[in-house]
Design a protein around this motif. Structure first.
Motif, PDB file in Angstrom:
ATOM      1  N   UNK A  84       0.802  -1.214   0.000  1.00  0.00           N
ATOM      2  CA  UNK A  84       0.000   0.000   0.000  1.00  0.00           C
ATOM      3  C   UNK A  84       0.846   1.281   0.000  1.00  0.00           C
ATOM      4  N   UNK A  85       1.885   1.339   0.801  1.00  0.00           N
ATOM      5  CA  UNK A  85       2.640   2.581   0.971  1.00  0.00           C
ATOM      6  C   UNK A  85       3.247   3.109  -0.322  1.00  0.00           C
ATOM      7  N   UNK A  86       3.890   2.298  -1.163  1.00  0.00           N
ATOM      8  CA  UNK A  86       4.386   2.846  -2.433  1.00  0.00           C
ATOM      9  C   UNK A  86       3.259   3.380  -3.330  1.00  0.00           C
ATOM     10  N   UNK A  87       2.088   2.755  -3.279  1.00  0.00           N
ATOM     11  CA  UNK A  87       0.953   3.253  -4.058  1.00  0.00           C
ATOM     12  C   UNK A  87       0.481   4.605  -3.510  1.00  0.00           C
ATOM     13  N   UNK A  88       0.444   4.730  -2.184  1.00  0.00           N
ATOM     14  CA  UNK A  88       0.068   6.003  -1.577  1.00  0.00           C
ATOM     15  C   UNK A  88       1.089   7.084  -1.939  1.00  0.00           C
ATOM     16  N   UNK A  89       2.359   6.721  -1.918  1.00  0.00           N
ATOM     17  CA  UNK A  89       3.407   7.673  -2.273  1.00  0.00           C
ATOM     18  C   UNK A  89       3.221   8.184  -3.706  1.00  0.00           C
ATOM     19  N   UNK A  90       2.869   7.306  -4.618  1.00  0.00           N
ATOM     20  CA  UNK A  90       2.652   7.710  -6.010  1.00  0.00           C
ATOM     21  C   UNK A  90       1.504   8.720  -6.107  1.00  0.00           C
ATOM     22  N   UNK A  91       0.433   8.503  -5.359  1.00  0.00           N
ATOM     23  CA  UNK A  91      -0.683   9.440  -5.360  1.00  0.00           C
ATOM     24  C   UNK A  91      -0.240  10.761  -4.731  1.00  0.00           C
ATOM     25  N   UNK A  92       0.455  10.671  -3.611  1.00  0.00           N
ATOM     26  CA  UNK A  92       0.941  11.877  -2.922  1.00  0.00           C
ATOM     27  C   UNK A  92       1.798  12.732  -3.852  1.00  0.00           C
ATOM     28  N   UNK A  93       2.678  12.116  -4.585  1.00  0.00           N
ATOM     29  CA  UNK A  93       3.538  12.834  -5.522  1.00  0.00           C
ATOM     30  C   UNK A  93       2.704  13.624  -6.528  1.00  0.00           C
ATOM     31  N   UNK A  94       1.591  13.051  -6.955  1.00  0.00           N
ATOM     32  CA  UNK A  94       0.728  13.699  -7.952  1.00  0.00           C
ATOM     33  C   UNK A  94      -0.149  14.809  -7.386  1.00  0.00           C
ATOM     34  N   UNK A  95      -0.496  14.756  -6.096  1.00  0.00           N
ATOM     35  CA  UNK A  95      -1.484  15.705  -5.557  1.00  0.00           C
ATOM     36  C   UNK A  95      -0.945  16.670  -4.500  1.00  0.00           C
ATOM     37  N   UNK A  96       0.288  16.497  -4.086  1.00  0.00           N
ATOM     38  CA  UNK A  96       0.830  17.311  -2.987  1.00  0.00           C
ATOM     39  C   UNK A  96       0.788  18.810  -3.270  1.00  0.00           C
ATOM     40  N   UNK A  97       0.909  19.202  -4.522  1.00  0.00           N
ATOM     41  CA  UNK A  97       0.906  20.627  -4.856  1.00  0.00           C
ATOM     42  C   UNK A  97      -0.507  21.164  -5.127  1.00  0.00           C
ATOM     43  N   UNK A  98      -1.518  20.370  -4.776  1.00  0.00           N
ATOM     44  CA  UNK A  98      -2.914  20.778  -5.017  1.00  0.00           C
ATOM     45  C   UNK A  98      -3.691  20.961  -3.705  1.00  0.00           C
ATOM     46  N   UNK A  99      -2.975  21.232  -2.609  1.00  0.00           N
ATOM     47  CA  UNK A  99      -3.646  21.420  -1.325  1.00  0.00           C
ATOM     48  C   UNK A  99      -4.035  20.111  -0.669  1.00  0.00           C
ATOM     49  N   UNK A 100      -3.220  19.084  -0.874  1.00  0.00           N
ATOM     50  CA  UNK A 100      -3.469  17.770  -0.275  1.00  0.00           C
ATOM     51  C   UNK A 100      -2.236  17.371   0.528  1.00  0.00           C
ATOM     52  N   UNK A 101      -2.458  17.003   1.775  1.00  0.00           N
ATOM     53  CA  UNK A 101      -1.378  16.521   2.630  1.00  0.00           C
ATOM     54  C   UNK A 101      -1.611  15.057   2.977  1.00  0.00           C
ATOM     55  N   UNK A 102      -0.533  14.318   3.122  1.00  0.00           N
ATOM     56  CA  UNK A 102      -0.577  12.936   3.603  1.00  0.00           C
ATOM     57  C   UNK A 102       0.167  12.887   4.929  1.00  0.00           C
ATOM     58  N   UNK A 103      -0.344  12.097   5.853  1.00  0.00           N
ATOM     59  CA  UNK A 103       0.319  11.881   7.131  1.00  0.00           C
ATOM     60  C   UNK A 103       0.235  10.408   7.473  1.00  0.00           C
TER      61      UNK A 103
END
Length: 185
Positions: A84-103
């Motif tokens: 799961x974590x590498x898949x989450x990282x891929x999504x995070x990379x795509x959305x981090x600059x759009x006002x989305x944070x992951x914790x």
């Protein structure tokens, strides 16, 4: 038609504003179906929490205010987390600059093993070190023993979805897209 109404009711009960005389905050009742979010009128405020990141930096959930937030409970010992974590990282990379944070919330773990896990799987988003699982307990009724689990918060800090068990990157991407489509307050 009745079966569809019943199914829709079940979907809408994923979290509630609480009718138990409490503070009107989040109360877990059941997981949200994958790749969906609750209608805005059914969302309840997420609790505040604080702690220490894996790198020992102090953390407060107040730093998440105003953004869409994905909170993922994981452990270095968790086999599904390795997928799961590498898949989450891929999504995070795509959305981090759009006002989305992951914790990430690392539970039932040792700091050294958790840090090695994050490095190995390439997760660049912050992770809170929570070996006793105290953050999960702030989300009333949340099944703290289900790892991995993921909670999505909308821009107003309300619980928009709760996924128990492993979630796919595609499902997370879809759900975040739904929240992004809601726009800013």
């Amino acid at each position: 038609m009745i079966a569809l109404t019943g199914a829709a009711s079940t979907v809408l009960l994923g979290c509630s504003a609480g009718n138990d005389g409490g503070d009107g905050g989040y109360q877990f009742t059941e997981p949200t179906p994958a790749a969906t979010v609750l209608p805005a009128k059914l969302r309840a405020p997420a609790p505040s929490f604080s702690g220490e990141l894996l790198d020992r930096t102090p953390f407060s959930s107040k730093s998440l205010d105003g953004d869409i937030v994905l909170i993922n409970f994981w452990g270095s010992w968790c086999t599904p987390c390795r997928v799961e974590t590498p898949e989450l990282q891929a999504v995070y990379t795509d959305v981090a600059d759009r006002g989305v944070q992951f914790l990430g919330i690392d539970v039932k773990d040792e700091r050294q093993l958790a840090a090695a896990f994050v490095e190995t799987v390439g997760a660049t988003y912050a992770s809170l070190f929570d070996p006793r699982g105290e953050v999960a307990l702030t989300f009333r009724g949340f099944p703290a023993n289900v790892v991995p689990s993921t909670i999505l918060l909308d821009r107003q800090g309300r619980v928009a979805a709760v996924y128990t068990g492993q979630v796919s990157g595609g499902d997370v991407r879809t759900a975040i897209g739904l929240l992004l489509d809601e726009g800013t307050p």
